[in-house]
Design a protein around this motif. Structure first.
Motif, short mmCIF file in Angstrom:
data_model
loop_
_atom_site.label_atom_id
_atom_site.label_comp_id
_atom_site.label_asym_id
_atom_site.label_seq_id
_atom_site.Cartn_x
_atom_site.Cartn_y
_atom_site.Cartn_z
N HIS A 1 -23.59 -9.70 25.59
CA HIS A 1 -24.42 -10.51 26.48
C HIS A 1 -23.57 -11.14 27.59
N CYS A 2 -22.35 -11.50 27.27
CA CYS A 2 -21.43 -12.03 28.28
C CYS A 2 -21.11 -10.97 29.32
N LEU A 3 -20.88 -9.73 28.87
CA LEU A 3 -20.62 -8.64 29.81
C LEU A 3 -21.81 -8.40 30.72
N LEU A 4 -23.02 -8.41 30.14
CA LEU A 4 -24.24 -8.23 30.93
C LEU A 4 -24.38 -9.35 31.96
N PHE A 5 -24.18 -10.58 31.53
CA PHE A 5 -24.28 -11.72 32.44
C PHE A 5 -23.32 -11.57 33.62
N ASN A 6 -22.07 -11.23 33.35
CA ASN A 6 -21.07 -11.10 34.40
C ASN A 6 -21.36 -9.92 35.32
N ALA A 7 -21.86 -8.82 34.76
CA ALA A 7 -22.22 -7.66 35.60
C ALA A 7 -23.35 -8.04 36.56
N LEU A 8 -24.33 -8.77 36.06
CA LEU A 8 -25.44 -9.18 36.92
C LEU A 8 -24.99 -10.21 37.96
N LYS A 9 -24.16 -11.13 37.53
CA LYS A 9 -23.68 -12.19 38.42
C LYS A 9 -22.90 -11.60 39.59
N ASP A 10 -22.12 -10.57 39.32
CA ASP A 10 -21.20 -10.01 40.32
C ASP A 10 -21.77 -8.84 41.12
N ASN A 11 -22.99 -8.37 40.78
CA ASN A 11 -23.49 -7.15 41.42
C ASN A 11 -24.87 -7.38 42.02
N ASN A 12 -24.93 -7.50 43.32
CA ASN A 12 -26.21 -7.71 44.01
C ASN A 12 -27.15 -6.53 43.87
N ASP A 13 -26.60 -5.31 43.82
CA ASP A 13 -27.45 -4.13 43.69
C ASP A 13 -28.23 -4.14 42.37
N LEU A 14 -27.59 -4.57 41.29
CA LEU A 14 -28.29 -4.64 40.00
C LEU A 14 -29.40 -5.69 40.02
N LYS A 15 -29.10 -6.86 40.57
CA LYS A 15 -30.11 -7.93 40.65
C LYS A 15 -31.30 -7.47 41.48
N LYS A 16 -31.03 -6.87 42.62
CA LYS A 16 -32.10 -6.41 43.49
C LYS A 16 -32.93 -5.31 42.82
N ALA A 17 -32.27 -4.42 42.10
CA ALA A 17 -32.99 -3.33 41.42
C ALA A 17 -33.93 -3.88 40.35
N ILE A 18 -33.46 -4.83 39.58
CA ILE A 18 -34.32 -5.43 38.54
C ILE A 18 -35.52 -6.12 39.19
N ALA A 19 -35.27 -6.91 40.22
CA ALA A 19 -36.36 -7.60 40.91
C ALA A 19 -37.36 -6.62 41.51
N TYR A 20 -36.86 -5.54 42.07
CA TYR A 20 -37.74 -4.54 42.67
C TYR A 20 -38.59 -3.85 41.61
N LEU A 21 -37.99 -3.51 40.49
CA LEU A 21 -38.74 -2.83 39.42
C LEU A 21 -39.85 -3.71 38.86
N ILE A 22 -39.65 -5.01 38.86
CA ILE A 22 -40.65 -5.93 38.30
C ILE A 22 -41.75 -6.25 39.31
N THR A 23 -41.38 -6.44 40.57
CA THR A 23 -42.35 -6.95 41.56
C THR A 23 -42.70 -5.96 42.67
N PHE A 24 -41.94 -4.88 42.81
CA PHE A 24 -42.10 -3.92 43.90
C PHE A 24 -41.89 -4.57 45.27
#
Length: 128
Positions: free
Chosen positions: A10-33
């Protein structure tokens, strides 16, 4: 590297999300389009929160979320996701609309939406 959870994955996941804008944007896009800018990540006790002024996305990590974080963090445009299929069938989450997202779907969405030259090359390679 921050270590906000007792579970190292979970710490690895948190840090990957914190440091990667592409991942954050992809998750938000998949949920809300919709595409969002300035997404931030915050470690909560039972979840990871991806948010900005327009949207809040909770990635459920632990049972206990439904008791301690769900009600107090219920706000407009809140979304609840999990990377585990089992979460939707758990009695603890019966009153919460938890969306399952496959991690490979996030990866391919990040590649598709990215402006990063390396990821654009991957996209070209995959579409060849």
């Amino acid at each position: 590297m921050e270590l906000p959870y007792s579970n190292f994955e979970h710490c690895l996941l948190f840090n990957a999300l914190k440091d990667n804008n592409d991942l954050k944007k992809a998750i938000a896009y998949l949920i809300t389009f919709n595409e969002y800018e300035n997404l931030k990540v915050k470690a909560l006790n039972h979840s990871i929160l991806i948010f900005n002024d327009e949207v809040s996305i909770f990635i459920i990590l632990y049972v206990g979320f439904e008791e301690y974080e769900f009600i107090e963090n219920l706000m407009l445009n809140s979304h609840f996701i999990s990377f585990d299929r089992i979460t939707n069938s758990m009695i603890e989450f019966k009153d919460i609309d938890v969306k399952f997202i496959d991690k490979l779907t996030i990866l391919f969405t990040a590649i598709s939406l990215s402006k990063n030259e390396t990821l654009i090359d991957f996209r070209t390679f995959l579409n060849y």
